[in-house]
Write a protein that holds these residues in place. Structure first.
Motif, short mmCIF file in Angstrom:
data_model
loop_
_atom_site.label_atom_id
_atom_site.label_comp_id
_atom_site.label_asym_id
_atom_site.label_seq_id
_atom_site.Cartn_x
_atom_site.Cartn_y
_atom_site.Cartn_z
N ASP A 24 0.82 -1.21 0.00
CA ASP A 24 0.00 0.00 0.00
C ASP A 24 0.86 1.26 0.00
O ASP A 24 0.56 2.23 -0.71
CB ASP A 24 -0.94 0.00 1.21
CG ASP A 24 -1.98 -1.10 1.08
OD1 ASP A 24 -2.35 -1.42 -0.08
OD2 ASP A 24 -2.41 -1.67 2.10
N GLU A 25 1.93 1.24 0.78
CA GLU A 25 2.79 2.44 0.90
C GLU A 25 3.38 2.86 -0.44
O GLU A 25 3.60 4.05 -0.69
CB GLU A 25 3.96 2.18 1.87
CG GLU A 25 3.57 2.12 3.32
CD GLU A 25 3.15 0.71 3.75
OE1 GLU A 25 2.69 -0.07 2.90
OE2 GLU A 25 3.26 0.41 4.95
N ILE A 26 3.68 1.87 -1.32
CA ILE A 26 4.32 2.25 -2.59
C ILE A 26 3.34 2.82 -3.61
O ILE A 26 3.73 3.27 -4.67
CB ILE A 26 5.09 1.07 -3.24
CG1 ILE A 26 4.15 -0.10 -3.56
CG2 ILE A 26 6.26 0.63 -2.38
CD1 ILE A 26 4.79 -1.19 -4.41
N ARG A 27 2.03 2.80 -3.27
CA ARG A 27 1.02 3.30 -4.24
C ARG A 27 0.54 4.71 -3.91
O ARG A 27 -0.41 5.19 -4.53
CB ARG A 27 -0.21 2.37 -4.27
CG ARG A 27 0.11 0.90 -4.41
CD ARG A 27 0.43 0.50 -5.81
NE ARG A 27 1.03 -0.83 -5.84
CZ ARG A 27 1.71 -1.32 -6.87
NH1 ARG A 27 1.87 -0.61 -7.95
NH2 ARG A 27 2.25 -2.50 -6.81
N THR A 28 1.11 5.36 -2.91
CA THR A 28 0.61 6.69 -2.55
C THR A 28 1.06 7.73 -3.59
O THR A 28 2.00 7.49 -4.35
CB THR A 28 1.16 7.14 -1.18
OG1 THR A 28 2.58 7.17 -1.29
CG2 THR A 28 0.75 6.20 -0.06
N ILE A 29 0.39 8.87 -3.56
CA ILE A 29 0.74 9.94 -4.52
C ILE A 29 2.16 10.46 -4.24
O ILE A 29 2.87 10.85 -5.15
CB ILE A 29 -0.33 11.07 -4.52
CG1 ILE A 29 -0.17 11.99 -5.73
CG2 ILE A 29 -0.35 11.85 -3.24
CD1 ILE A 29 -1.01 11.62 -6.90
N LYS B 35 -9.58 4.21 -2.30
CA LYS B 35 -8.69 3.76 -1.21
C LYS B 35 -8.69 4.75 -0.05
O LYS B 35 -8.03 4.54 0.96
CB LYS B 35 -7.26 3.61 -1.74
CG LYS B 35 -7.05 2.28 -2.45
CD LYS B 35 -5.59 1.91 -2.54
CE LYS B 35 -4.75 3.00 -3.16
NZ LYS B 35 -3.42 2.65 -3.54
N GLY B 36 -9.37 5.89 -0.25
CA GLY B 36 -9.44 6.87 0.83
C GLY B 36 -8.38 7.96 0.75
O GLY B 36 -8.26 8.78 1.66
N ASP B 37 -7.60 8.00 -0.34
CA ASP B 37 -6.58 9.05 -0.49
C ASP B 37 -7.28 10.37 -0.80
O ASP B 37 -8.25 10.42 -1.55
CB ASP B 37 -5.64 8.72 -1.65
CG ASP B 37 -4.54 7.78 -1.23
OD1 ASP B 37 -4.66 7.19 -0.14
OD2 ASP B 37 -3.57 7.62 -1.99
N LYS B 38 -6.73 11.44 -0.22
CA LYS B 38 -7.33 12.75 -0.50
C LYS B 38 -6.53 13.43 -1.60
O LYS B 38 -5.54 14.10 -1.34
CB LYS B 38 -7.31 13.60 0.77
CG LYS B 38 -8.21 13.02 1.84
CD LYS B 38 -8.53 14.01 2.94
CE LYS B 38 -9.55 13.47 3.92
NZ LYS B 38 -9.77 12.02 3.93
N VAL B 39 -6.97 13.23 -2.83
CA VAL B 39 -6.25 13.83 -3.95
C VAL B 39 -7.26 14.54 -4.84
O VAL B 39 -8.45 14.25 -4.82
CB VAL B 39 -5.53 12.76 -4.82
CG1 VAL B 39 -4.31 12.23 -4.14
CG2 VAL B 39 -6.48 11.62 -5.20
N SER B 40 -6.75 15.50 -5.63
CA SER B 40 -7.66 16.14 -6.58
C SER B 40 -7.40 15.54 -7.96
O SER B 40 -6.30 15.03 -8.23
CB SER B 40 -7.40 17.65 -6.62
OG SER B 40 -6.14 17.90 -7.20
#
Ligand code: DC
Length: 229
Positions: A96-101, A172-177
């Motif tokens: 999961d950590e390697i897929r963050t923005i 996944k719950g990431d806060k991205v635009s």
């Protein structure tokens, strides 16, 4: 013929977020092959660099990373229960950590470094030497396995790719635009295609699939037809 097909090396290259890994995983499952996500390796090295303060913005501490490169151990396992591949970095699951923005943002400068590429290309070649693999990435058909039995180059419009990645991150719950995701994809395309070592380009003998308007099933069928032919 069936026996021979058990050992094919199938290379799937293409742009960021164009669904390469989805297609490669589906294909590997169908053929009972091993799937290898070469991008996950570049992401794992990037995560290691972030964790060890070896990257600041777009600037990588090249000497620091060079000194640590032999301490980076990457391997993969398959989680039967959740039916997903797991990437391990120094014996810790980092899927999961390697897929963050944050990692997506810093992976291009890390992946253009020569000694990072040689280490990972060697690992990829070792993993693929017995055949029976589907590997996706940017330079699989051009550099890692120039003699791959099947080479596919996948692409889709930037807009379509950004929408897919955005939906995935939000789920996944990431806060991205959307804007941030689209910019990241366009930037990675540019760096991947213009770097000095092993830039993303279509191998002369690759078959191109633009999946902007294909469903996953249609795409898989197209690839299976290519493999069977
Ligand atoms: O496939 P991906 O988006 O997870 O890959 C992450 C990054 O790693 C991508 O921006 C470029 C780099 N990469 C590479 O340089 N060579 C590969 N074979 C695979 C990925």
């Amino acid at each position: 013929m069936a026996e021979q097909n058990n050992n094919l090396v199938i290379a799937i290259d293409g742009h960021s977020s164009c669904g390469k890994s989805t297609a490669a995983k589906q294909l590997a499952k169908k053929l009972n092959y091993t799937y290898i996500d070469s991008g996950a390796m570049y992401r794992a090295v990037t995560l290691f660099s972030i964790q060890n303060n070896l990257v600041n913005g777009d600037v990588v501490d090249i000497d620091g990373l060079k000194n640590s490169i032999d301490n980076i151990k990457i391997h993969f396992t398959f989680d039967e229960e959740n039916q997903r591949y797991l990437t391990w970095l120094n014996n810790v699951i980092v899927e999961d950590e390697i897929r963050t923005i944050e990692v997506s943002d810093k992976v291009s400068p890390v992946s253009k470094i020569g000694f990072v590429r040689s280490k990972l290309v060697k690992l990829q070649q070792d993993l693929g030497k017995t055949g029976g693999i589907v590997m996706d990435g940017r330079d699989i058909g051009t550099v890692v396995f120039p003699n791959a039995d099947v080479k596919i180059f996948m692409t889709a419009s930037v807009d379509v790719r950004a929408k897919r990645r955005f939906d995935e991150l939000i789920a996944k719950g990431d806060k991205v635009s959307f804007n941030e995701v689209e910019k990241n994809i366009a930037k990675r395309d540019y760096i991947d295609q213009n770097r000095e070592i092993a830039p993303l380009k279509q191998a002369d003998d690759a078959i191109v699939i633009d999946n902007s308007f294909l469903t996953r099933e249609e795409q898989l069928q197209k690839i299976l037809n290519i493999v069977n032919n």
